[in-house]
Design a protein around this motif. Structure first.
Motif, PDB file in Angstrom:
ATOM      1  N   ALA A  39       9.773   2.910 -18.571  1.00 41.96           N
ATOM      2  CA  ALA A  39      10.912   3.072 -17.645  1.00 41.96           C
ATOM      3  C   ALA A  39      10.753   4.338 -16.813  1.00 41.96           C
ATOM      4  CB  ALA A  39      12.225   3.103 -18.425  1.00 41.96           C
ATOM      5  N   ARG A  40      10.373   5.436 -17.449  1.00 44.06           N
ATOM      6  CA  ARG A  40      10.221   6.706 -16.733  1.00 44.06           C
ATOM      7  C   ARG A  40       9.058   6.634 -15.739  1.00 44.06           C
ATOM      8  NH1 ARG A  40      12.221  11.719 -17.789  1.00 44.06           N
ATOM      9  NH2 ARG A  40      12.957  11.039 -19.810  1.00 44.06           N
ATOM     10  N   ILE A  41       7.930   6.100 -16.180  1.00 42.97           N
ATOM     11  CA  ILE A  41       6.756   6.009 -15.300  1.00 42.97           C
ATOM     12  C   ILE A  41       7.019   5.046 -14.152  1.00 42.97           C
ATOM     13  CG2 ILE A  41       4.336   5.316 -15.150  1.00 42.97           C
ATOM     14  CD1 ILE A  41       4.874   8.043 -16.612  1.00 42.97           C
ATOM     15  N   TYR A  42       7.646   3.909 -14.444  1.00 43.35           N
ATOM     16  CA  TYR A  42       7.893   2.958 -13.376  1.00 43.35           C
ATOM     17  C   TYR A  42       8.873   3.512 -12.348  1.00 43.35           C
ATOM     18  CZ  TYR A  42       8.249  -1.334 -10.786  1.00 43.35           C
ATOM     19  OH  TYR A  42       8.214  -2.259  -9.766  1.00 43.35           O
ATOM     20  N   ALA A  43       9.820   4.326 -12.777  1.00 49.76           N
ATOM     21  CA  ALA A  43      10.730   4.974 -11.824  1.00 49.76           C
ATOM     22  C   ALA A  43       9.955   5.884 -10.873  1.00 49.76           C
ATOM     23  CB  ALA A  43      11.800   5.775 -12.570  1.00 49.76           C
ATOM     24  N   VAL A  44       8.965   6.592 -11.393  1.00 49.31           N
ATOM     25  CA  VAL A  44       8.113   7.449 -10.558  1.00 49.31           C
ATOM     26  C   VAL A  44       7.312   6.590  -9.582  1.00 49.31           C
ATOM     27  CG1 VAL A  44       6.101   8.990 -10.579  1.00 49.31           C
ATOM     28  CG2 VAL A  44       7.960   9.325 -12.223  1.00 49.31           C
ATOM     29  N   ILE A  45       6.760   5.487 -10.075  1.00 52.32           N
ATOM     30  CA  ILE A  45       5.973   4.582  -9.223  1.00 52.32           C
ATOM     31  C   ILE A  45       6.854   3.992  -8.133  1.00 52.32           C
ATOM     32  CG2 ILE A  45       4.686   2.397  -9.186  1.00 52.32           C
ATOM     33  CD1 ILE A  45       3.115   4.758 -10.432  1.00 52.32           C
ATOM     34  N   GLN A  46       8.054   3.573  -8.495  1.00 56.33           N
ATOM     35  CA  GLN A  46       8.960   3.023  -7.479  1.00 56.33           C
ATOM     36  C   GLN A  46       9.278   4.063  -6.414  1.00 56.33           C
ATOM     37  OE1 GLN A  46      12.051   1.523 -10.179  1.00 56.33           O
ATOM     38  NE2 GLN A  46      11.773  -0.452  -9.171  1.00 56.33           N
ATOM     39  N   MET A  47       9.590   5.268  -6.833  1.00 56.56           N
ATOM     40  CA  MET A  47       9.968   6.321  -5.894  1.00 56.56           C
ATOM     41  C   MET A  47       8.810   6.707  -4.976  1.00 56.56           C
ATOM     42  SD  MET A  47      11.704  10.037  -6.676  1.00 56.56           S
ATOM     43  CE  MET A  47      10.435  10.502  -7.816  1.00 56.56           C
ATOM     44  N   ASN A  48       7.593   6.711  -5.494  1.00 60.93           N
ATOM     45  CA  ASN A  48       6.450   7.213  -4.729  1.00 60.93           C
ATOM     46  C   ASN A  48       5.520   6.141  -4.184  1.00 60.93           C
ATOM     47  OD1 ASN A  48       6.472  10.309  -5.059  1.00 60.93           O
ATOM     48  ND2 ASN A  48       6.957   9.517  -7.086  1.00 60.93           N
ATOM     49  N   CYS A  49       5.606   4.924  -4.695  1.00 62.21           N
ATOM     50  CA  CYS A  49       4.629   3.900  -4.299  1.00 62.21           C
ATOM     51  C   CYS A  49       5.251   2.640  -3.705  1.00 62.21           C
ATOM     52  CB  CYS A  49       3.773   3.506  -5.508  1.00 62.21           C
ATOM     53  SG  CYS A  49       3.029   4.907  -6.366  1.00 62.21           S
ATOM     54  N   THR A  50       6.305   2.124  -4.307  1.00 66.68           N
ATOM     55  CA  THR A  50       6.878   0.881  -3.786  1.00 66.68           C
ATOM     56  C   THR A  50       7.952   1.122  -2.735  1.00 66.68           C
ATOM     57  OG1 THR A  50       8.472   0.732  -5.601  1.00 66.68           O
ATOM     58  CG2 THR A  50       6.394  -0.425  -5.882  1.00 66.68           C
ATOM     59  N   ASN A  51       8.731   2.179  -2.866  1.00 61.97           N
ATOM     60  CA  ASN A  51       9.816   2.421  -1.920  1.00 61.97           C
ATOM     61  C   ASN A  51       9.343   2.876  -0.547  1.00 61.97           C
ATOM     62  OD1 ASN A  51      11.634   1.670  -3.834  1.00 61.97           O
ATOM     63  ND2 ASN A  51      12.370   3.715  -4.279  1.00 61.97           N
ATOM     64  N   HIS A  52       8.104   3.268  -0.422  1.00 57.36           N
ATOM     65  CA  HIS A  52       7.576   3.720   0.862  1.00 57.36           C
ATOM     66  C   HIS A  52       6.802   2.611   1.571  1.00 57.36           C
ATOM     67  CE1 HIS A  52       8.951   7.621  -0.210  1.00 57.36           C
ATOM     68  NE2 HIS A  52       8.053   7.808  -1.139  1.00 57.36           N
ATOM     69  N   SER A  53       7.007   1.367   1.130  1.00 59.90           N
ATOM     70  CA  SER A  53       6.369   0.195   1.727  1.00 59.90           C
ATOM     71  C   SER A  53       4.856   0.197   1.589  1.00 59.90           C
ATOM     72  CB  SER A  53       6.760   0.058   3.199  1.00 59.90           C
ATOM     73  OG  SER A  53       8.151  -0.114   3.315  1.00 59.90           O
ATOM     74  N   CYS A  54       4.336   0.895   0.615  1.00 61.37           N
ATOM     75  CA  CYS A  54       2.886   0.919   0.417  1.00 61.37           C
ATOM     76  C   CYS A  54       2.438  -0.164  -0.565  1.00 61.37           C
ATOM     77  CB  CYS A  54       2.443   2.285  -0.090  1.00 61.37           C
ATOM     78  SG  CYS A  54       2.779   3.607   1.083  1.00 61.37           S
ATOM     79  N   HIS A  55       3.137  -0.298  -1.679  1.00 66.15           N
ATOM     80  CA  HIS A  55       2.758  -1.266  -2.712  1.00 66.15           C
ATOM     81  C   HIS A  55       3.977  -2.053  -3.202  1.00 66.15           C
ATOM     82  CE1 HIS A  55      -1.241   0.464  -2.870  1.00 66.15           C
ATOM     83  NE2 HIS A  55      -0.682   1.655  -2.912  1.00 66.15           N
ATOM     84  N   PRO A  56       4.743  -2.627  -2.267  1.00 72.50           N
ATOM     85  CA  PRO A  56       5.970  -3.310  -2.659  1.00 72.50           C
ATOM     86  C   PRO A  56       5.791  -4.771  -3.049  1.00 72.50           C
ATOM     87  CG  PRO A  56       5.821  -3.321  -0.304  1.00 72.50           C
ATOM     88  CD  PRO A  56       4.628  -2.548  -0.812  1.00 72.50           C
ATOM     89  N   GLY A  57       4.591  -5.279  -2.959  1.00 64.58           N
ATOM     90  CA  GLY A  57       4.376  -6.710  -3.167  1.00 64.58           C
ATOM     91  C   GLY A  57       4.302  -7.404  -1.831  1.00 64.58           C
ATOM     92  N   GLY A  58       4.051  -8.684  -1.861  1.00 66.74           N
ATOM     93  CA  GLY A  58       3.940  -9.432  -0.611  1.00 66.74           C
ATOM     94  C   GLY A  58       2.752  -8.968   0.195  1.00 66.74           C
ATOM     95  N   GLY A  59       2.965  -8.146   1.203  1.00 68.93           N
ATOM     96  CA  GLY A  59       1.893  -7.669   2.060  1.00 68.93           C
ATOM     97  C   GLY A  59       1.293  -6.353   1.602  1.00 68.93           C
ATOM     98  N   ALA A  60       1.416  -6.050   0.316  1.00 66.68           N
ATOM     99  CA  ALA A  60       0.903  -4.776  -0.201  1.00 66.68           C
ATOM    100  C   ALA A  60      -0.591  -4.644   0.070  1.00 66.68           C
ATOM    101  CB  ALA A  60       1.166  -4.673  -1.695  1.00 66.68           C
ATOM    102  N   PRO A  61      -1.042  -3.426   0.317  1.00 65.28           N
ATOM    103  CA  PRO A  61      -2.471  -3.210   0.529  1.00 65.28           C
ATOM    104  C   PRO A  61      -3.304  -3.705  -0.648  1.00 65.28           C
ATOM    105  CG  PRO A  61      -1.228  -1.230   1.009  1.00 65.28           C
ATOM    106  CD  PRO A  61      -0.280  -2.203   0.382  1.00 65.28           C
TER     107      PRO A  61
END
Length: 88
Positions: A6-28
């Motif tokens: 939970a703690r690590i995924y919150a960091v990933i969401q804040m730094n990786c998915t919320n910035h449209s970099c790795h959100p799924g769909g058209g992710a790099p």
């Protein structure tokens, strides 16, 4: 500090998915971090790449000019979580 999914995924969401970099769909590339299961699957399938880009000494993620690279303490926490088998 407890290092769990939970703690690590919150960091990933804040730094990786919320910035449209790795959100799924058209992710790099194939780095879809839109769920914890997809993050764990990516790490299992691409451990050395994840370590190099996210937790290693020369890690460069996130790459955006707008967002600084993850601090060493955060990278160390993520690396510890991965080394411990990504416990929930």
């Amino acid at each position: 500090m407890v290092i769990n999914s939970a703690r690590i995924y919150a960091v990933i969401q804040m730094n990786c998915t919320n910035h449209s970099c790795h959100p799924g769909g058209g992710a790099p590339v194939v780095a879809d971090f839109s769920s914890l299961a997809k993050l764990k699957s990516y790490i299992n399938a691409n451990h050395s790449t994840f370590a190099l880009r996210v937790t290693g000494p020369n890690a460069d993620m996130p790459q955006s000019q707008s967002f600084p690279a993850l601090p060493r303490a955060v990278r160390d926490s993520i690396a510890c979580w991965v080394e411990k088998g990504m416990p929930d």
